[in-house]
Design a protein around this motif. Structure first.
Motif, PDB file in Angstrom:
ATOM      1  N   UNK A   1       9.758   5.153   5.171  1.00  0.00           N
ATOM      2  CA  UNK A   1      10.772   5.659   4.240  1.00  0.00           C
ATOM      3  C   UNK A   1      10.943   7.151   4.498  1.00  0.00           C
ATOM      4  N   UNK A   2      11.963   7.742   3.906  1.00  0.00           N
ATOM      5  CA  UNK A   2      12.169   9.173   4.138  1.00  0.00           C
ATOM      6  C   UNK A   2      11.080   9.986   3.419  1.00  0.00           C
ATOM      7  N   UNK A   3      11.125  11.286   3.586  1.00  0.00           N
ATOM      8  CA  UNK A   3      10.054  12.151   3.092  1.00  0.00           C
ATOM      9  C   UNK A   3      10.182  12.504   1.613  1.00  0.00           C
ATOM     10  N   UNK A   4      11.185  11.975   0.928  1.00  0.00           N
ATOM     11  CA  UNK A   4      11.320  12.238  -0.508  1.00  0.00           C
ATOM     12  C   UNK A   4      10.039  11.786  -1.192  1.00  0.00           C
ATOM     13  N   UNK A   5       9.554  12.561  -2.169  1.00  0.00           N
ATOM     14  CA  UNK A   5       8.234  12.293  -2.728  1.00  0.00           C
ATOM     15  C   UNK A   5       8.132  10.965  -3.477  1.00  0.00           C
ATOM     16  N   UNK A   6       9.229  10.372  -3.858  1.00  0.00           N
ATOM     17  CA  UNK A   6       9.196   9.091  -4.579  1.00  0.00           C
ATOM     18  C   UNK A   6       9.694   7.916  -3.731  1.00  0.00           C
ATOM     19  N   UNK A   7      10.012   8.147  -2.469  1.00  0.00           N
ATOM     20  CA  UNK A   7      10.627   7.105  -1.642  1.00  0.00           C
ATOM     21  C   UNK A   7       9.718   5.883  -1.464  1.00  0.00           C
ATOM     22  N   UNK A   8       8.441   6.100  -1.181  1.00  0.00           N
ATOM     23  CA  UNK A   8       7.522   4.969  -1.001  1.00  0.00           C
ATOM     24  C   UNK A   8       7.361   4.204  -2.315  1.00  0.00           C
ATOM     25  N   UNK A   9       7.256   4.926  -3.412  1.00  0.00           N
ATOM     26  CA  UNK A   9       7.122   4.285  -4.726  1.00  0.00           C
ATOM     27  C   UNK A   9       8.337   3.419  -5.037  1.00  0.00           C
ATOM     28  N   UNK A  10       9.519   3.941  -4.767  1.00  0.00           N
ATOM     29  CA  UNK A  10      10.744   3.182  -5.032  1.00  0.00           C
ATOM     30  C   UNK A  10      10.824   1.926  -4.174  1.00  0.00           C
ATOM     31  N   UNK A  11      10.437   2.033  -2.922  1.00  0.00           N
ATOM     32  CA  UNK A  11      10.454   0.855  -2.054  1.00  0.00           C
ATOM     33  C   UNK A  11       9.529  -0.225  -2.609  1.00  0.00           C
ATOM     34  N   UNK A  12       8.306   0.178  -2.946  1.00  0.00           N
ATOM     35  CA  UNK A  12       7.343  -0.793  -3.467  1.00  0.00           C
ATOM     36  C   UNK A  12       7.834  -1.381  -4.787  1.00  0.00           C
ATOM     37  N   UNK A  13       8.332  -0.553  -5.683  1.00  0.00           N
ATOM     38  CA  UNK A  13       8.823  -1.027  -6.984  1.00  0.00           C
ATOM     39  C   UNK A  13       9.944  -2.051  -6.808  1.00  0.00           C
TER      40      UNK A  13
ATOM     41  N   UNK B   1       0.847  -1.189   0.000  1.00  0.00           N
ATOM     42  CA  UNK B   1       0.000   0.000   0.000  1.00  0.00           C
ATOM     43  C   UNK B   1       0.885   1.241   0.000  1.00  0.00           C
ATOM     44  N   UNK B   2       0.703   2.062  -1.016  1.00  0.00           N
ATOM     45  CA  UNK B   2       1.318   3.382  -1.075  1.00  0.00           C
ATOM     46  C   UNK B   2       0.518   4.208  -0.069  1.00  0.00           C
ATOM     47  N   UNK B   3       0.986   4.232   1.177  1.00  0.00           N
ATOM     48  CA  UNK B   3       0.127   4.578   2.303  1.00  0.00           C
ATOM     49  C   UNK B   3       0.098   6.050   2.701  1.00  0.00           C
TER      50      UNK B   3
END
Length: 159
Positions: free
Chosen positions: A59-71, A12-14
């Motif tokens: 993940x850190x607050x970078x706007x793509x950090x959650x997306x990168x983790x999931x990917x 989940x991109x939460x």
């Protein structure tokens, strides 16, 4: 700490996930031990009272950090819940199921068009034009999400 499951993991991109969906996913995971849920969010969004088999990856607050983790962690047969079309395209390429918070299922047949319109919207915003944001989350959206998720879980023999 998230543990990779041999069964199905729901990523989940939460950061923008509605509370109703978080509760539903925790309930599903509690009832079916073959389903793990992994909420991925920035450190600004903390989750409490998670059940066993439900994980919260910070993940850190970078706007793509959650997306990168999931990917980097999604696998075939996993489910990704996101509003991010770029992440959806990556997950589809890995043969994962991808649905939005409103219950719309992303597919290989439509993802190119969605990416194109995302690009157009981005160009318009850079040019100074205003574009519409998402509508307020509704009970209809939540019901549609449940229907779509249940179809996927049934297809995988997990309902």
């Amino acid at each position: 700490m998230y543990k990779e499951s041999k069964n199905v993991t729901i990523f989940v991109d939460a950061d923008a996930c509605p509370v109703a969906i978080r509760r539903l996913l925790q309930s599903i995971s509690a009832k079916n031990r073959q389903i793990s849920v992994c909420f991925v969010a920035s450190y600004k969004h903390q989750f409490n009272d998670l059940h066993e088999n439900v994980y919260h990856v910070i993940v850190d607050a970078h706007r793509e950090a959650a997306d990168l983790y999931i990917a980097n962690h999604v696998r075939k047969r996993n489910i990704v819940i996101t509003q991010d079309i770029g992440l959806a395209s990556i997950a589809l390429a890995k043969n994962a199921y991808v649905i939005s918070h409103t219950g719309k299922m992303y597919s290989n047949d439509t993802i190119d068009e969605k990416l194109f319109f995302r690009h157009l919207g981005s160009k318009l915003r850079r040019a100074g034009q205003k574009t519409k944001g998402p509508k307020k989350y509704s009970l209809h959206d939540f019901r549609q999400f449940k229907i779509t998720l249940n179809k996927i879980l049934s297809k995988e023999g997990l309902s």
